[in-house]
Design a protein around this motif. Sequence first.
Motif, short mmCIF file in Angstrom:
data_model
loop_
_atom_site.label_atom_id
_atom_site.label_comp_id
_atom_site.label_asym_id
_atom_site.label_seq_id
_atom_site.Cartn_x
_atom_site.Cartn_y
_atom_site.Cartn_z
N ALA A 1 0.82 -1.22 0.00
CA ALA A 1 0.00 0.00 0.00
C ALA A 1 0.85 1.26 0.00
O ALA A 1 0.41 2.33 -0.45
CB ALA A 1 -0.92 0.00 1.22
N ASN A 2 2.07 1.15 0.47
CA ASN A 2 3.00 2.29 0.47
C ASN A 2 3.64 2.53 -0.89
O ASN A 2 4.25 3.58 -1.12
CB ASN A 2 4.10 2.06 1.50
CG ASN A 2 4.87 0.79 1.25
OD1 ASN A 2 4.28 -0.26 0.99
ND2 ASN A 2 6.19 0.84 1.34
N GLU A 3 3.49 1.58 -1.81
CA GLU A 3 4.14 1.67 -3.12
C GLU A 3 3.16 2.00 -4.25
O GLU A 3 3.57 2.43 -5.33
CB GLU A 3 4.81 0.33 -3.46
CG GLU A 3 5.84 -0.11 -2.43
CD GLU A 3 6.24 -1.57 -2.57
OE1 GLU A 3 7.43 -1.88 -2.35
OE2 GLU A 3 5.36 -2.41 -2.88
N ILE A 4 1.88 1.80 -4.00
CA ILE A 4 0.91 1.78 -5.09
C ILE A 4 0.69 3.13 -5.75
O ILE A 4 0.56 3.23 -6.98
CB ILE A 4 -0.45 1.19 -4.59
CG1 ILE A 4 -1.29 0.73 -5.77
CG2 ILE A 4 -1.17 2.16 -3.69
CD1 ILE A 4 -0.81 -0.54 -6.41
N MET A 5 0.63 4.21 -5.00
CA MET A 5 0.31 5.51 -5.58
C MET A 5 1.39 6.02 -6.53
O MET A 5 1.08 6.39 -7.68
CB MET A 5 0.05 6.56 -4.49
CG MET A 5 -0.40 7.92 -5.06
SD MET A 5 -0.49 9.22 -3.81
CE MET A 5 1.27 9.55 -3.55
N PRO A 6 2.67 6.07 -6.11
CA PRO A 6 3.68 6.58 -7.04
C PRO A 6 3.81 5.72 -8.29
O PRO A 6 4.05 6.24 -9.39
CB PRO A 6 4.97 6.59 -6.22
CG PRO A 6 4.71 5.68 -5.07
CD PRO A 6 3.25 5.76 -4.78
#
Length: 298
Positions: free
Chosen positions: A186-191
């Motif tokens: 979830a910490n990687e998905i946006m960028p």
Amino acid sequence: MNKYLLCAHIIFWSLLSLGTQAEFIVSHRGEEGFPNKYFDYYTALITLALEKTRPDYGDYRMQQLGILDTERTLYALAADQYPNLIMERSYDETSTKSTKLTYINFPVDGGIVGYRVCFINPAVKEKISKIQTLAELRHYTIVQGIGWADTSILRHNGFKVLEVNNYESMFKMTTAGRADLFCRGANEIMPEYKVFKDLFKIDLDESFVLHYPLPRFFYLNSKSKLAKKRIEAGLKLAHQDGSLKQLWRKHYQASIDFAKLNQRKIFRLENPLLQDLPSGYEQYFFDPTEKVSFPKQH
């Protein structure tokens, strides 16, 4: 004391002084082709731990090694090629069986990478959004990287997993329908979504999140005893005073918010790789669904 003995005495203390003032170097990886600034958080966290321990351990210097993939870094760690080389890695009991490696029993990303949201093949997005059980979800194929702990975890839980070595290929395969899902922390998905949504016409599932305990630790060569002791002490100090959580939120909160974890069905999986892991790491996990507010910028 004759002059020869005096000279020897001076030389001895001079060498001793130089030894005690030896530069403390910590080596770490740089960018690996990831567009999401993957290493920024880990580099900042190592620096934070070293700063917290500066009063007791003194100065230090960070040495970035540039592009080193996981396999090459593990080799360099085992061979002790660089001073106090440190790398982040999801726990896997096989990597701790070597007496050449050691790890700090502190989950450096607060467990957030174990919350997996997925890029999706647009052709199956509607069908998957209606799924209510793990049994239904297991009919779909997931692509992951070669050597990732996630591959073993997903297979253990009954999923069909394709392993691919090239990072960008996983996006292409998902868009083309050669795989149905490509799951990320979830910490990687946006960028990653921002970078690849137009380039590869990638789509994002919004219906579910997979969750399994996936502590990621700092690994070092077993000879790096001082570095291990210092960084472990620094991590715990930063956790106690709240500065670690502040750093974590600075780097990850926007992506966690983007993932909308509270609005998804959650499927919980077992992680068979943790059977031999000593307990205690769980106390350092963060709750990504905790509501937070940030002070206004003036």
